[in-house]
Scaffold this active site. Structure first.
Site, mmCIF file in Angstrom:
data_model
loop_
_atom_site.group_PDB
_atom_site.id
_atom_site.type_symbol
_atom_site.label_atom_id
_atom_site.label_comp_id
_atom_site.label_asym_id
_atom_site.label_seq_id
_atom_site.Cartn_x
_atom_site.Cartn_y
_atom_site.Cartn_z
ATOM 1 N N CYS A 1 35.243 45.174 39.803
ATOM 2 C CA CYS A 1 35.633 45.760 38.521
ATOM 3 C C CYS A 1 34.546 46.665 37.954
ATOM 4 C CB CYS A 1 36.047 44.692 37.531
ATOM 5 S SG CYS A 1 34.890 43.370 37.388
ATOM 6 N N ASN B 1 29.280 35.919 41.882
ATOM 7 C CA ASN B 1 30.149 36.747 42.714
ATOM 8 C C ASN B 1 29.398 37.810 43.498
ATOM 9 O OD1 ASN B 1 29.864 37.544 39.928
ATOM 10 N ND2 ASN B 1 31.197 39.265 40.342
HETATM 11 N N1 C6P Z 1 35.325 39.216 40.666
HETATM 12 C C1 C6P Z 1 34.443 40.801 42.271
HETATM 13 O O1 C6P Z 1 34.545 41.794 43.005
HETATM 14 P P1 C6P Z 1 40.167 37.990 38.039
HETATM 15 O O2 C6P Z 1 39.957 39.449 38.250
HETATM 16 O O3 C6P Z 1 40.534 37.692 36.650
HETATM 17 O O4 C6P Z 1 41.041 37.353 39.055
HETATM 18 O O5 C6P Z 1 38.724 37.314 38.307
HETATM 19 C C2 C6P Z 1 37.674 37.654 37.446
HETATM 20 C C3 C6P Z 1 36.397 37.020 37.922
HETATM 21 C C4 C6P Z 1 35.823 36.041 37.137
HETATM 22 N N2 C6P Z 1 34.707 35.410 37.525
HETATM 23 C C5 C6P Z 1 34.084 35.715 38.677
HETATM 24 C C6 C6P Z 1 32.845 34.975 39.053
HETATM 25 C C7 C6P Z 1 34.608 36.706 39.506
HETATM 26 O O6 C6P Z 1 33.996 36.993 40.653
HETATM 27 C C8 C6P Z 1 35.779 37.396 39.112
HETATM 28 C C9 C6P Z 1 36.307 38.516 39.940
HETATM 29 C C10 C6P Z 1 35.666 40.290 41.555
HETATM 30 O O7 C6P Z 1 33.382 40.200 42.170
HETATM 31 C C11 C6P Z 1 36.410 41.386 40.883
HETATM 32 S S1 C6P Z 1 35.533 42.091 39.538
#
Ligand code: C6P
Length: 396
Positions: free
Chosen positions: A326, A153
């Site tokens: 996050c 990410n």
């Molecule tokens: N990354 C970022 O800014 P959720 O929040 O549960 O929808 O996704 C979580 C998540 C899990 N795996 C990866 C690889 C991600 O990138 C994310 C979410 C965001 O990079 C928010 S922390």
């Protein structure tokens, strides 16, 4: 002008997705498990959405796709479910992951360490990707699960999913991949990849927030996290998020439709932005372009503290991040930068820019101009990160 370059944090909902979701708030709002017509009239749309998800990732009839509230839940479920099935109630004691996974994987693994599980956090190379040799050395007959992301990410770097799955098969080890940053950016085919589990979150591919999923190969046994009313075949209880599921189905179908656009046009705009950035003195980008998803740049801008940059850009309506959303309130150095061995001062200079199919050329031109100006301004006033040029590439 407002320019949104934080699409790895979340994306705009595609208007066609919103349109399809709308009737499920005030018209067809029944509980799908109710026996009356208000409940049953939601079924065709739910079926269509599940078909769209199955088709998009190439899941087959023997597989299962379970809707969750987000990828954080999906990741926690796999890791803790495998713990119950193969470690607590089995004869394994080991999980392998990488040091650059999302916190929803790392923290779940850290929690399992408190329960006596051995966890190997594989190191990464200077592009932020694991080395296959390290996986081969770590895997053994006590390993229950390998959990490695499809795309990172922060850097957008793609991981060698096929090679990882082949090694897991050789050792009879389950393989989970966090596919959150892959879906909608590269073609994701679970059969070709050979994954046992795949997590995803709709809001990362122009779907709604609060809905995600977990693909489970051959409907592999996995102890549920949420016990209750036996929804989703007893795999995940809780009243179905009808509008969310309908939206996720449409969004994943649209993501598929736009995948060539992503590869060509989003990549072209990303490359234009990146080429402009790396011409500036002491600006570096992590990972080769061709090794990354088409939309992401993780840059290190020497002498410019990441948070200072964000606030400066924010004044001009430009949204970026220093890394994952996050962790951004913690104001700590970028953990992926640290994992690839960047020096401490550079790890504080991370700027993540992530585009989407809604990003325009005009927005990229505006962003280039304002990032250049911000670098000039911030380097001039930087005291904490005193800037002394080390390479000279441009006028800045
Ligand atoms: N990354 C970022 O800014 P959720 O929040 O549960 O929808 O996704 C979580 C998540 C899990 N795996 C990866 C690889 C991600 O990138 C994310 C979410 C965001 O990079 C928010 S922390």
């Amino acid at each position: 002008m407002r320019v949104y370059l934080d699409n790895n944090a979340t994306t705009i909902v595609d208007p066609s997705v919103k349109e399809l979701m709308d009737p499920f708030f005030c018209q067809m709002y029944g509980n799908p498990n109710s026996l009356h017509q208000f409940g049953s009239e939601t079924h065709p749309a739910l079926k269509m959405a599940m078909d769209q998800i199955y088709n998009s990732i190439n899941a087959n009839d023997k597989d299962d796709v379970v809707v969750t509230s987000c990828a954080t839940e999906s990741n926690n479920w796999v890791i803790k479910g495998v713990y119950f099935d193969k470690i607590k109630n089995g004869d394994k004691n080991h999980i392998i992951t990488s040091s650059v996974e999302h916190p929803s994987v790392i923290s779940a693994c850290k929690f399992l360490e408190t329960q006596g599980v051995k966890v190997t956090y594989l190191p990464v190379n200077d592009e932020g990707v694991i080395e296959i040799e390290d996986l081969k050395k770590a895997i053994n007959d006590k390993t229950a699960l390998v959990s490695i992301m499809w795309a990172n990410n922060e850097t957008g770097m793609l991981f060698p999913i096929k090679e990882i799955s082949e090694i897991c098969k050789e050792y009879g080890v389950l393989f989970h991949s966090d596919g959150v940053q892959a879906i909608g950016k590269v073609k994701v085919n679970v059969q070709d990849a050979g994954v046992d589990f795949l997590s995803f979150s709709a809001h990362k591919f122009h779907g709604p927030k609060g809905v995600g999923g977990l693909y489970i190969k051959n409907s592999e046994a996995l102890t549920p996290l949420l016990h209750g009313g036996e929804h989703m075949g007893g795999r995940r209880s809780g009243t179905l998020n009808v509008a969310g599921i309908v939206g996720m189905g449409k969004a994943i179908e649209m993501a598929d439709k736009y995948i060539d656009y992503e590869y060509k046009e989003v990549r072209r705009l990303r490359d234009k932005l990146e080429d402009a950035l790396v011409k500036i003195d002491d600006v570096f980008v992590v990972g080769k372009k061709e090794h990354r998803v088409p939309n992401t740049i993780l840059a290190s801008i020497k002498g410019v503290e990441g948070e200072g940059m964000l606030w400066d850009l924010n004044k001009y309506g430009i949204a970026a991040s220093t890394g994952s959303a996050c962790a951004s309130e913690a104001l700590e150095s970028n953990p992926v930068m640290e994992a690839i061995g960047a020096e401490a001062d550079l790890a504080h200079t991370a700027l993540r820019l992530s585009l989407s199919r809604f990003t325009t050329e005009k927005e990229i031109d505006y962003a280039i101009e304002h990032i250049k100006q911000a670098i000039k301004r911030l380097r001039a006033i930087s005291s904490t990160y005193a800037y002394a040029p080390t390479n000279h590439k441009s006028e800045l």
